[in-house]
Motif scaffolding. Structure first.
Motif, PDB file in Angstrom:
ATOM      1  N   SER A 156       0.824  -1.207   0.000  1.00  0.00           N
ATOM      2  CA  SER A 156       0.000   0.000   0.000  1.00  0.00           C
ATOM      3  C   SER A 156       0.856   1.254   0.000  1.00  0.00           C
ATOM      4  O   SER A 156       2.029   1.236   0.368  1.00  0.00           O
ATOM      5  CB  SER A 156      -0.926   0.008   1.210  1.00  0.00           C
ATOM      6  OG  SER A 156      -0.173   0.074   2.398  1.00  0.00           O
ATOM      7  N   LYS A 157       0.214   2.316  -0.450  1.00  0.00           N
ATOM      8  CA  LYS A 157       0.736   3.674  -0.367  1.00  0.00           C
ATOM      9  C   LYS A 157      -0.251   4.445   0.504  1.00  0.00           C
ATOM     10  O   LYS A 157      -1.255   3.902   0.967  1.00  0.00           O
ATOM     11  CB  LYS A 157       0.839   4.310  -1.759  1.00  0.00           C
ATOM     12  CG  LYS A 157       1.797   3.612  -2.697  1.00  0.00           C
ATOM     13  CD  LYS A 157       3.220   4.016  -2.420  1.00  0.00           C
ATOM     14  CE  LYS A 157       4.144   3.423  -3.490  1.00  0.00           C
ATOM     15  NZ  LYS A 157       5.520   3.770  -3.280  1.00  0.00           N
ATOM     16  N   VAL A 158      -0.010   5.715   0.721  1.00  0.00           N
ATOM     17  CA  VAL A 158      -0.878   6.519   1.575  1.00  0.00           C
ATOM     18  C   VAL A 158      -2.323   6.525   1.084  1.00  0.00           C
ATOM     19  O   VAL A 158      -3.262   6.370   1.863  1.00  0.00           O
ATOM     20  CB  VAL A 158      -0.345   7.972   1.684  1.00  0.00           C
ATOM     21  CG1 VAL A 158      -1.334   8.871   2.401  1.00  0.00           C
ATOM     22  CG2 VAL A 158       0.994   7.978   2.390  1.00  0.00           C
ATOM     23  N   SER A 159      -2.506   6.632  -0.227  1.00  0.00           N
ATOM     24  CA  SER A 159      -3.867   6.813  -0.736  1.00  0.00           C
ATOM     25  C   SER A 159      -4.458   5.608  -1.469  1.00  0.00           C
ATOM     26  O   SER A 159      -5.597   5.660  -1.912  1.00  0.00           O
ATOM     27  CB  SER A 159      -3.905   8.032  -1.654  1.00  0.00           C
ATOM     28  OG  SER A 159      -3.013   7.838  -2.733  1.00  0.00           O
ATOM     29  N   TRP A 160      -3.728   4.493  -1.584  1.00  0.00           N
ATOM     30  CA  TRP A 160      -4.265   3.331  -2.287  1.00  0.00           C
ATOM     31  C   TRP A 160      -3.496   2.071  -1.912  1.00  0.00           C
ATOM     32  O   TRP A 160      -2.405   2.125  -1.365  1.00  0.00           O
ATOM     33  CB  TRP A 160      -4.279   3.552  -3.792  1.00  0.00           C
ATOM     34  CG  TRP A 160      -2.909   3.654  -4.413  1.00  0.00           C
ATOM     35  CD1 TRP A 160      -2.065   4.729  -4.363  1.00  0.00           C
ATOM     36  CD2 TRP A 160      -2.234   2.651  -5.176  1.00  0.00           C
ATOM     37  NE1 TRP A 160      -0.908   4.448  -5.043  1.00  0.00           N
ATOM     38  CE2 TRP A 160      -0.989   3.191  -5.567  1.00  0.00           C
ATOM     39  CE3 TRP A 160      -2.564   1.353  -5.570  1.00  0.00           C
ATOM     40  CZ2 TRP A 160      -0.078   2.474  -6.333  1.00  0.00           C
ATOM     41  CZ3 TRP A 160      -1.658   0.642  -6.334  1.00  0.00           C
ATOM     42  CH2 TRP A 160      -0.431   1.204  -6.711  1.00  0.00           C
ATOM     43  N   SER A 161      -4.103   0.909  -2.238  1.00  0.00           N
ATOM     44  CA  SER A 161      -3.465  -0.368  -1.922  1.00  0.00           C
ATOM     45  C   SER A 161      -3.855  -1.420  -2.949  1.00  0.00           C
ATOM     46  O   SER A 161      -4.825  -1.264  -3.699  1.00  0.00           O
ATOM     47  CB  SER A 161      -3.870  -0.834  -0.522  1.00  0.00           C
ATOM     48  OG  SER A 161      -5.255  -1.093  -0.475  1.00  0.00           O
ATOM     49  N   VAL A 162      -3.088  -2.513  -2.956  1.00  0.00           N
ATOM     50  CA  VAL A 162      -3.355  -3.652  -3.822  1.00  0.00           C
ATOM     51  C   VAL A 162      -3.100  -4.920  -3.010  1.00  0.00           C
ATOM     52  O   VAL A 162      -2.201  -4.965  -2.172  1.00  0.00           O
ATOM     53  CB  VAL A 162      -2.485  -3.615  -5.107  1.00  0.00           C
ATOM     54  CG1 VAL A 162      -1.004  -3.635  -4.759  1.00  0.00           C
ATOM     55  CG2 VAL A 162      -2.836  -4.752  -6.043  1.00  0.00           C
ATOM     56  N   ALA A 163      -3.935  -5.945  -3.239  1.00  0.00           N
ATOM     57  CA  ALA A 163      -3.764  -7.223  -2.540  1.00  0.00           C
ATOM     58  C   ALA A 163      -4.254  -8.353  -3.444  1.00  0.00           C
ATOM     59  O   ALA A 163      -5.139  -8.158  -4.282  1.00  0.00           O
ATOM     60  CB  ALA A 163      -4.551  -7.217  -1.235  1.00  0.00           C
ATOM     61  N   TYR A 164      -3.685  -9.551  -3.248  1.00  0.00           N
ATOM     62  CA  TYR A 164      -4.124 -10.735  -3.980  1.00  0.00           C
ATOM     63  C   TYR A 164      -4.359 -11.858  -2.979  1.00  0.00           C
ATOM     64  O   TYR A 164      -3.494 -12.158  -2.160  1.00  0.00           O
ATOM     65  CB  TYR A 164      -3.066 -11.164  -5.001  1.00  0.00           C
ATOM     66  CG  TYR A 164      -3.479 -12.384  -5.792  1.00  0.00           C
ATOM     67  CD1 TYR A 164      -4.422 -12.280  -6.809  1.00  0.00           C
ATOM     68  CD2 TYR A 164      -2.939 -13.633  -5.511  1.00  0.00           C
ATOM     69  CE1 TYR A 164      -4.807 -13.396  -7.531  1.00  0.00           C
ATOM     70  CE2 TYR A 164      -3.320 -14.753  -6.231  1.00  0.00           C
ATOM     71  CZ  TYR A 164      -4.261 -14.632  -7.237  1.00  0.00           C
ATOM     72  OH  TYR A 164      -4.646 -15.730  -7.951  1.00  0.00           O
ATOM     73  N   HIS A 165      -5.571 -12.470  -3.060  1.00  0.00           N
ATOM     74  CA  HIS A 165      -5.898 -13.568  -2.165  1.00  0.00           C
ATOM     75  C   HIS A 165      -6.952 -14.455  -2.832  1.00  0.00           C
ATOM     76  O   HIS A 165      -7.977 -13.969  -3.298  1.00  0.00           O
ATOM     77  CB  HIS A 165      -6.428 -13.028  -0.828  1.00  0.00           C
ATOM     78  CG  HIS A 165      -6.738 -14.095   0.167  1.00  0.00           C
ATOM     79  ND1 HIS A 165      -5.759 -14.840   0.775  1.00  0.00           N
ATOM     80  CD2 HIS A 165      -7.916 -14.548   0.660  1.00  0.00           C
ATOM     81  CE1 HIS A 165      -6.319 -15.705   1.587  1.00  0.00           C
ATOM     82  NE2 HIS A 165      -7.623 -15.551   1.535  1.00  0.00           N
ATOM     83  N   ASP A 166      -6.688 -15.765  -2.857  1.00  0.00           N
ATOM     84  CA  ASP A 166      -7.637 -16.757  -3.388  1.00  0.00           C
ATOM     85  C   ASP A 166      -8.203 -16.388  -4.758  1.00  0.00           C
ATOM     86  O   ASP A 166      -9.412 -16.448  -4.997  1.00  0.00           O
ATOM     87  CB  ASP A 166      -8.784 -16.976  -2.402  1.00  0.00           C
ATOM     88  CG  ASP A 166      -8.341 -17.707  -1.143  1.00  0.00           C
ATOM     89  OD1 ASP A 166      -7.309 -18.423  -1.216  1.00  0.00           O
ATOM     90  OD2 ASP A 166      -9.015 -17.561  -0.114  1.00  0.00           O
ATOM     91  N   GLY A 167      -7.337 -16.000  -5.692  1.00  0.00           N
ATOM     92  CA  GLY A 167      -7.775 -15.745  -7.064  1.00  0.00           C
ATOM     93  C   GLY A 167      -8.433 -14.393  -7.289  1.00  0.00           C
ATOM     94  O   GLY A 167      -9.021 -14.169  -8.337  1.00  0.00           O
ATOM     95  N   VAL A 168      -8.331 -13.480  -6.327  1.00  0.00           N
ATOM     96  CA  VAL A 168      -8.952 -12.163  -6.482  1.00  0.00           C
ATOM     97  C   VAL A 168      -7.914 -11.075  -6.205  1.00  0.00           C
ATOM     98  O   VAL A 168      -7.267 -11.062  -5.156  1.00  0.00           O
ATOM     99  CB  VAL A 168     -10.153 -11.981  -5.530  1.00  0.00           C
ATOM    100  CG1 VAL A 168     -10.737 -10.582  -5.653  1.00  0.00           C
ATOM    101  CG2 VAL A 168     -11.218 -13.040  -5.814  1.00  0.00           C
ATOM    102  N   LEU A 169      -7.755 -10.175  -7.164  1.00  0.00           N
ATOM    103  CA  LEU A 169      -6.908  -9.004  -7.002  1.00  0.00           C
ATOM    104  C   LEU A 169      -7.814  -7.865  -6.535  1.00  0.00           C
ATOM    105  O   LEU A 169      -8.830  -7.574  -7.168  1.00  0.00           O
ATOM    106  CB  LEU A 169      -6.237  -8.643  -8.328  1.00  0.00           C
ATOM    107  CG  LEU A 169      -5.267  -7.466  -8.298  1.00  0.00           C
ATOM    108  CD1 LEU A 169      -4.007  -7.830  -7.524  1.00  0.00           C
ATOM    109  CD2 LEU A 169      -4.911  -7.035  -9.711  1.00  0.00           C
ATOM    110  N   THR A 170      -7.465  -7.236  -5.414  1.00  0.00           N
ATOM    111  CA  THR A 170      -8.279  -6.155  -4.853  1.00  0.00           C
ATOM    112  C   THR A 170      -7.499  -4.850  -4.907  1.00  0.00           C
ATOM    113  O   THR A 170      -6.367  -4.775  -4.407  1.00  0.00           O
ATOM    114  CB  THR A 170      -8.678  -6.458  -3.399  1.00  0.00           C
ATOM    115  OG1 THR A 170      -9.374  -7.706  -3.372  1.00  0.00           O
ATOM    116  CG2 THR A 170      -9.575  -5.370  -2.839  1.00  0.00           C
TER     117      THR A 170
END
Length: 183
Positions: A156-170
């Protein structure tokens, strides 16, 4: 060609070798006889796995040549045969996978428009080895990037984030930088 031109070719999977672009080609030739037996050569075609070329270097048997003048003395010249020489130098650019390396296939880029405090999910099936690069930008001047992989599945950065878990990119935004959306 790969096995001759690349150091340690045994380290690579032979089924993965590909020629990436039209190779650089140089054709040369000569004839050592005064009769100048003509040589020829053409680079015919190429594809990912094959280079095709034609070389023609004919020879000639024993023969008398024209009278030559050497040290003020004119005399006939006898040759015991020989001929011409044609060579081709092909310099390809290869791509190959090392033995035991995973097979990676780049996915096409995609763009997701987002507003402030927004959440977007993308179904994404990834294998054992992967990496996702995300570029966030707003307008022409604000840009940030993050990368995630199996060892670091979120960032993550201050204003946004990215994550991957169980086949889903959020993807998630927490604020709206400079009054514009992230895309």
């Amino acid at each position: 060609m790969f096995s001759v031109l690349v150091p340690n070719p045994g380290e690579y999977d032979p089924d993965s070798v590909q020629i990436l672009e039209k190779p650089k080609v140089e054709l040369n030739g000569d004839s050592h006889c005064e009769r100048r037996i003509p040589w020829s050569g053409t680079f015919d075609s190429w594809d990912q796995h094959t280079v095709r070329y034609t070389l023609n270097a004919p020879s000639i048997g024993d023969h008398n040549d024209t009278i030559r003048e050497r040290i003020g003395i004119r005399h006939p010249s006898f040759h015991t045969g020989g001929g011409s020489r044609a060579t081709i130098l092909i310099t390809p650019t290869f791509a190959a996978r090392r033995k035991g390396a995973s097979r990676t296939i780049p996915a096409p880029e995609s763009t997701v428009e987002m507003a402030a405090n927004d959440v977007r999910t993308i179904n994404l099936q990834l294998g054992k080895t992967w990496r996702v690069d995300v570029l966030a930008r707003s307008g022409q001047s604000w840009k940030q990037s993050l990368s995630i992989d199996p060892q670091k599945t979120s960032d993550s950065k201050v204003s946004w984030s990215v994550a991957y878990h169980d086949g889903v990119l959020t993807l998630q935004t927490r604020s709206q930088p400079r009054g514009e959306g992230i895309r």
